[in-house]
Enzyme design. Sequence first.
Site, PDB file in Angstrom:
ATOM      1  N   TYR A  18     -20.881  50.290  35.288  1.00 57.20           N
ATOM      2  CA  TYR A  18     -21.324  51.145  33.998  1.00 57.20           C
ATOM      3  C   TYR A  18     -21.866  50.539  33.261  1.00 57.20           C
ATOM      4  O   TYR A  18     -22.412  50.223  32.181  1.00 57.20           O
ATOM      5  CB  TYR A  18     -19.481  51.485  33.447  1.00 57.20           C
ATOM      6  N   PHE A  32     -34.026  48.325  20.408  1.00 56.49           N
ATOM      7  CA  PHE A  32     -33.536  47.345  21.196  1.00 56.49           C
ATOM      8  C   PHE A  32     -34.090  46.909  21.884  1.00 56.49           C
ATOM      9  O   PHE A  32     -34.919  45.527  21.943  1.00 56.49           O
ATOM     10  CB  PHE A  32     -32.751  47.811  22.066  1.00 56.49           C
ATOM     11  N   ARG A  33     -35.000  47.276  22.321  1.00 60.76           N
ATOM     12  CA  ARG A  33     -37.064  47.144  22.974  1.00 60.76           C
ATOM     13  C   ARG A  33     -37.189  46.487  22.115  1.00 60.76           C
ATOM     14  O   ARG A  33     -37.502  45.082  22.248  1.00 60.76           O
ATOM     15  CB  ARG A  33     -37.923  48.040  23.182  1.00 60.76           C
ATOM     16  N   HIS A  34     -37.400  46.506  20.402  1.00 61.25           N
ATOM     17  CA  HIS A  34     -38.250  45.357  19.661  1.00 61.25           C
ATOM     18  C   HIS A  34     -37.425  44.271  19.354  1.00 61.25           C
ATOM     19  O   HIS A  34     -37.440  43.144  19.551  1.00 61.25           O
ATOM     20  CB  HIS A  34     -38.288  46.278  18.070  1.00 61.25           C
ATOM     21  N   GLU A  70     -25.977  45.351  19.285  1.00 55.21           N
ATOM     22  CA  GLU A  70     -26.922  46.546  19.555  1.00 55.21           C
ATOM     23  C   GLU A  70     -26.143  47.862  20.157  1.00 55.21           C
ATOM     24  O   GLU A  70     -26.668  49.232  19.915  1.00 55.21           O
ATOM     25  CB  GLU A  70     -28.517  46.407  19.699  1.00 55.21           C
ATOM     26  N   GLU A  77     -24.073  55.319  17.007  1.00 54.34           N
ATOM     27  CA  GLU A  77     -24.423  56.498  16.206  1.00 54.34           C
ATOM     28  C   GLU A  77     -23.973  57.833  17.503  1.00 54.34           C
ATOM     29  O   GLU A  77     -24.872  58.944  16.718  1.00 54.34           O
ATOM     30  CB  GLU A  77     -25.972  55.869  16.678  1.00 54.34           C
ATOM     31  N   LYS A  95     -22.956  54.844  10.742  1.00 48.48           N
ATOM     32  CA  LYS A  95     -24.031  54.311  10.614  1.00 48.48           C
ATOM     33  C   LYS A  95     -24.881  52.977   9.681  1.00 48.48           C
ATOM     34  O   LYS A  95     -25.126  51.990  10.246  1.00 48.48           O
ATOM     35  CB  LYS A  95     -25.137  55.488  10.895  1.00 48.48           C
ATOM     36  N   SER A  99     -25.717  49.373  11.758  1.00 49.97           N
ATOM     37  CA  SER A  99     -27.041  48.646  11.272  1.00 49.97           C
ATOM     38  C   SER A  99     -26.718  47.600  11.099  1.00 49.97           C
ATOM     39  O   SER A  99     -27.799  46.682  11.148  1.00 49.97           O
ATOM     40  CB  SER A  99     -28.124  49.875  10.601  1.00 49.97           C
TER      41      SER A  99
END
EC number: 2.7.1.107
Length: 125
Positions: A18, A32-34, A70, A77, A95, A99
């Site tokens: 999971y 998340f990639r940022h 995150e 979200e 949201k 953030s």
Amino acid sequence: MRPPKLRGVEHLFAAAGYSINGGRRLLREPAFRHEILFGAVLILVLAIQGASAAAFLIQLVLLAILGAIEAVNTAIELIVDRVSPEFSAFAKHAKDLGSFAVFCLLVANAAFCAAVLFKDSTSFL
């Protein structure tokens, strides 16, 4: 129909699966990639600065917390979008709060790295 509850070692392997699935899902999020890129830059800066092992460890822990927050923000979200597909002030607030939590961790990571870079000679880092 729900699948049966797993116990013991089966549960441990299922839980690991999971978590892996959650990580894969999170990698589809541009934010998340940022944050991964942001973390790589911070680690590179610490390496160039010649930071201590303690500084690297603290930075990695802060980055792990950022990733966890995150993931929670993304979960919020997804749930909000499922429950309230139309515009809702309540959904917007949920949201926005998620953030803000991510933003706080971004600031904490940057502040820690800056503290290491601008430390004085008496610092333990």
